[in-house]
Design a protein around this motif. Sequence first.
Motif, PDB file in Angstrom:
ATOM      1  N   VAL A 146     -13.634 -71.389  -8.260  1.00  0.00           N
ATOM      2  CA  VAL A 146     -12.663 -70.649  -7.455  1.00  0.00           C
ATOM      3  C   VAL A 146     -13.437 -69.848  -6.414  1.00  0.00           C
ATOM      4  CG1 VAL A 146     -10.788 -68.968  -7.458  1.00  0.00           C
ATOM      5  CG2 VAL A 146     -11.166 -70.416  -9.469  1.00  0.00           C
ATOM      6  N   SER A 147     -13.022 -69.953  -5.137  1.00  0.00           N
ATOM      7  CA  SER A 147     -13.702 -69.187  -4.090  1.00  0.00           C
ATOM      8  C   SER A 147     -12.716 -68.796  -3.004  1.00  0.00           C
ATOM      9  CB  SER A 147     -14.855 -69.984  -3.490  1.00  0.00           C
ATOM     10  OG  SER A 147     -14.370 -70.951  -2.579  1.00  0.00           O
ATOM     11  N   ARG A 148     -13.159 -67.933  -2.116  1.00  0.00           N
ATOM     12  CA  ARG A 148     -12.319 -67.517  -0.985  1.00  0.00           C
ATOM     13  C   ARG A 148     -12.175 -68.636   0.034  1.00  0.00           C
ATOM     14  NH1 ARG A 148     -11.143 -62.265  -1.363  1.00  0.00           N
ATOM     15  NH2 ARG A 148     -12.521 -60.906  -2.577  1.00  0.00           N
ATOM     16  N   ASN A 149     -13.099 -69.591  -0.001  1.00  0.00           N
ATOM     17  CA  ASN A 149     -13.086 -70.707   0.947  1.00  0.00           C
ATOM     18  C   ASN A 149     -12.939 -72.012   0.180  1.00  0.00           C
ATOM     19  OD1 ASN A 149     -13.699 -69.014   3.303  1.00  0.00           O
ATOM     20  ND2 ASN A 149     -15.690 -68.752   2.303  1.00  0.00           N
ATOM     21  N   PRO A 150     -11.705 -72.363  -0.160  1.00  0.00           N
ATOM     22  CA  PRO A 150     -11.493 -73.547  -1.012  1.00  0.00           C
ATOM     23  C   PRO A 150     -11.843 -74.856  -0.303  1.00  0.00           C
ATOM     24  CG  PRO A 150      -9.404 -72.758  -0.166  1.00  0.00           C
ATOM     25  CD  PRO A 150     -10.439 -71.740   0.229  1.00  0.00           C
ATOM     26  N   THR A 151     -12.213 -75.832  -1.105  1.00  0.00           N
ATOM     27  CA  THR A 151     -12.458 -77.192  -0.608  1.00  0.00           C
ATOM     28  C   THR A 151     -11.652 -78.123  -1.510  1.00  0.00           C
ATOM     29  OG1 THR A 151     -14.320 -77.569  -2.106  1.00  0.00           O
ATOM     30  CG2 THR A 151     -14.819 -76.521   0.013  1.00  0.00           C
ATOM     31  N   THR A 152     -11.848 -79.415  -1.326  1.00  0.00           N
ATOM     32  CA  THR A 152     -11.163 -80.372  -2.206  1.00  0.00           C
ATOM     33  C   THR A 152     -11.657 -80.231  -3.647  1.00  0.00           C
ATOM     34  OG1 THR A 152     -12.830 -81.988  -1.572  1.00  0.00           O
ATOM     35  CG2 THR A 152     -10.737 -82.078  -0.399  1.00  0.00           C
ATOM     36  N   GLU A 153     -12.843 -79.665  -3.820  1.00  0.00           N
ATOM     37  CA  GLU A 153     -13.428 -79.515  -5.161  1.00  0.00           C
ATOM     38  C   GLU A 153     -13.217 -78.120  -5.752  1.00  0.00           C
ATOM     39  OE1 GLU A 153     -16.725 -81.757  -6.021  1.00  0.00           O
ATOM     40  OE2 GLU A 153     -15.517 -83.263  -5.024  1.00  0.00           O
ATOM     41  N   GLN A 154     -12.771 -77.174  -4.934  1.00  0.00           N
ATOM     42  CA  GLN A 154     -12.633 -75.790  -5.388  1.00  0.00           C
ATOM     43  C   GLN A 154     -11.225 -75.264  -5.151  1.00  0.00           C
ATOM     44  OE1 GLN A 154     -15.590 -73.226  -3.635  1.00  0.00           O
ATOM     45  NE2 GLN A 154     -17.214 -74.745  -3.837  1.00  0.00           N
ATOM     46  N   LEU A 155     -10.802 -74.379  -6.049  1.00  0.00           N
ATOM     47  CA  LEU A 155      -9.512 -73.717  -5.883  1.00  0.00           C
ATOM     48  C   LEU A 155      -9.681 -72.430  -5.078  1.00  0.00           C
ATOM     49  CD1 LEU A 155      -8.194 -73.951  -9.569  1.00  0.00           C
ATOM     50  CD2 LEU A 155      -7.466 -75.364  -7.638  1.00  0.00           C
ATOM     51  N   SER A 156      -8.627 -72.005  -4.435  1.00  0.00           N
ATOM     52  CA  SER A 156      -8.615 -70.689  -3.806  1.00  0.00           C
ATOM     53  C   SER A 156      -7.966 -69.700  -4.768  1.00  0.00           C
ATOM     54  CB  SER A 156      -7.824 -70.722  -2.499  1.00  0.00           C
ATOM     55  OG  SER A 156      -6.442 -70.908  -2.771  1.00  0.00           O
ATOM     56  N   TYR A 157      -8.187 -68.408  -4.530  1.00  0.00           N
ATOM     57  CA  TYR A 157      -7.554 -67.408  -5.380  1.00  0.00           C
ATOM     58  C   TYR A 157      -6.030 -67.484  -5.272  1.00  0.00           C
ATOM     59  CZ  TYR A 157     -12.057 -65.302  -6.391  1.00  0.00           C
ATOM     60  OH  TYR A 157     -13.344 -65.085  -6.847  1.00  0.00           O
ATOM     61  N   GLU A 158      -5.542 -67.867  -4.094  1.00  0.00           N
ATOM     62  CA  GLU A 158      -4.089 -67.986  -3.891  1.00  0.00           C
ATOM     63  C   GLU A 158      -3.485 -69.088  -4.763  1.00  0.00           C
ATOM     64  OE1 GLU A 158      -6.318 -67.750  -1.423  1.00  0.00           O
ATOM     65  OE2 GLU A 158      -5.819 -65.712  -0.786  1.00  0.00           O
ATOM     66  N   GLN A 159      -4.303 -70.067  -5.123  1.00  0.00           N
ATOM     67  CA  GLN A 159      -3.813 -71.175  -5.953  1.00  0.00           C
ATOM     68  C   GLN A 159      -3.760 -70.837  -7.443  1.00  0.00           C
ATOM     69  OE1 GLN A 159      -6.743 -73.931  -4.059  1.00  0.00           O
ATOM     70  NE2 GLN A 159      -5.053 -75.395  -4.059  1.00  0.00           N
ATOM     71  N   LEU A 160      -4.258 -69.677  -7.820  1.00  0.00           N
ATOM     72  CA  LEU A 160      -4.270 -69.306  -9.237  1.00  0.00           C
ATOM     73  C   LEU A 160      -2.928 -68.697  -9.635  1.00  0.00           C
ATOM     74  CD1 LEU A 160      -7.855 -67.762  -9.646  1.00  0.00           C
ATOM     75  CD2 LEU A 160      -7.107 -70.144  -9.916  1.00  0.00           C
ATOM     76  N   THR A 161      -1.957 -69.565  -9.762  1.00  0.00           N
ATOM     77  CA  THR A 161      -0.618 -69.138 -10.189  1.00  0.00           C
ATOM     78  C   THR A 161      -0.635 -68.811 -11.680  1.00  0.00           C
ATOM     79  OG1 THR A 161       0.022 -71.390 -10.747  1.00  0.00           O
ATOM     80  CG2 THR A 161       0.421 -70.669  -8.467  1.00  0.00           C
ATOM     81  N   ALA A 162       0.466 -68.259 -12.170  1.00  0.00           N
ATOM     82  CA  ALA A 162       0.575 -67.947 -13.594  1.00  0.00           C
ATOM     83  C   ALA A 162       0.405 -69.207 -14.441  1.00  0.00           C
ATOM     84  CB  ALA A 162       1.918 -67.282 -13.873  1.00  0.00           C
ATOM     85  N   ASP A 163       0.971 -70.320 -13.972  1.00  0.00           N
ATOM     86  CA  ASP A 163       0.849 -71.586 -14.712  1.00  0.00           C
ATOM     87  C   ASP A 163      -0.595 -72.071 -14.764  1.00  0.00           C
ATOM     88  OD1 ASP A 163       3.520 -71.656 -15.284  1.00  0.00           O
ATOM     89  OD2 ASP A 163       4.051 -73.019 -13.634  1.00  0.00           O
ATOM     90  N   VAL A 164      -1.308 -71.941 -13.639  1.00  0.00           N
ATOM     91  CA  VAL A 164      -2.717 -72.354 -13.594  1.00  0.00           C
ATOM     92  C   VAL A 164      -3.543 -71.494 -14.549  1.00  0.00           C
ATOM     93  CG1 VAL A 164      -4.797 -72.464 -12.151  1.00  0.00           C
ATOM     94  CG2 VAL A 164      -2.605 -73.305 -11.252  1.00  0.00           C
ATOM     95  N   LEU A 165      -3.329 -70.189 -14.505  1.00  0.00           N
ATOM     96  CA  LEU A 165      -4.079 -69.291 -15.384  1.00  0.00           C
ATOM     97  C   LEU A 165      -3.804 -69.576 -16.861  1.00  0.00           C
ATOM     98  CD1 LEU A 165      -3.759 -65.929 -13.426  1.00  0.00           C
ATOM     99  CD2 LEU A 165      -5.822 -67.304 -13.720  1.00  0.00           C
ATOM    100  N   GLN A 166      -2.583 -69.971 -17.154  1.00  0.00           N
ATOM    101  CA  GLN A 166      -2.231 -70.291 -18.543  1.00  0.00           C
ATOM    102  C   GLN A 166      -3.005 -71.515 -19.025  1.00  0.00           C
ATOM    103  OE1 GLN A 166       1.995 -70.596 -19.079  1.00  0.00           O
ATOM    104  NE2 GLN A 166       1.880 -70.257 -21.279  1.00  0.00           N
ATOM    105  N   ALA A 167      -3.323 -72.418 -18.101  1.00  0.00           N
ATOM    106  CA  ALA A 167      -4.023 -73.649 -18.465  1.00  0.00           C
ATOM    107  C   ALA A 167      -5.532 -73.454 -18.623  1.00  0.00           C
ATOM    108  CB  ALA A 167      -3.742 -74.725 -17.417  1.00  0.00           C
TER     109      ALA A 167
END
Length: 243
Positions: A146-167
């Motif tokens: 996870v980084s501030r500068n997402p790529t196809t291989e990395q998530l952004s902090y904005e993508q860390l939804t409640a569902d993602v965090l649960q997983a």
Amino acid sequence: MKEYGLIGFPLSHSFSQKYFTEKFLTENIQDSRYELFELTNIQQFPDLIRSRQLCGLNVTIPYKQAIIPFLDELEPVAASIGAINVIKFEKGKLKGFNSDYQGFLQSLQNFYPNYAQAQALVLGNGGAAKAVMAALNHLKVTYKLVSRNPTTEQLSYEQLTADVLQAFPLIINTTPLGTYPKVDTCPPILYEALSINHYLYDLVYNPAETIFLKRGKEAGAKTKNGYEMLCLQAEVAWQIWNS
């Protein structure tokens, strides 16, 4: 007298010198001492090793990568990480190791029991993250960066939804956010989405409880800071120098 030490800049708050000085006292190791060698430029390194009879060195910021061209050999895992924090002097040769990887590996094993089904988020993508990723790969733990500068291989902090965090029950902070003196900062995740099923590991050890860990604990998560990792990596360095 066997001489060990630390290179980096600045070194005003060195954990290593305090740790090894206390170790030598408590274990009655009378033939060894540990010094600090502040180098304002890595080009000063050859002069240092010519002027001292060193048995081993630790390497810290900002030279964990810059030191590599000065070494004769790299231990394979250290080479894959691309960062060195231990140098062994042997028969006129310098060999680089990464004890951060081994320190984190041992500390995580003490903290997190569920490797078989493990899914981890690694916050940050710097040198510390590379050591963490090497340990997770060794344990066969699936992870996402996870980084501030997402790529196809990395998530952004904005993508860390409640569902993602649960997983992803295991969340590891490798960023410097929350480190003294900037203790009022923390990774921007949805702390309210955390639960008793989460394990939060922070590589930061000063302060002992960062906002990242404090907010995780308030949500019911189990937490651990980086102090044990620091001690374990120091012991790994000592084993490398004396093997």
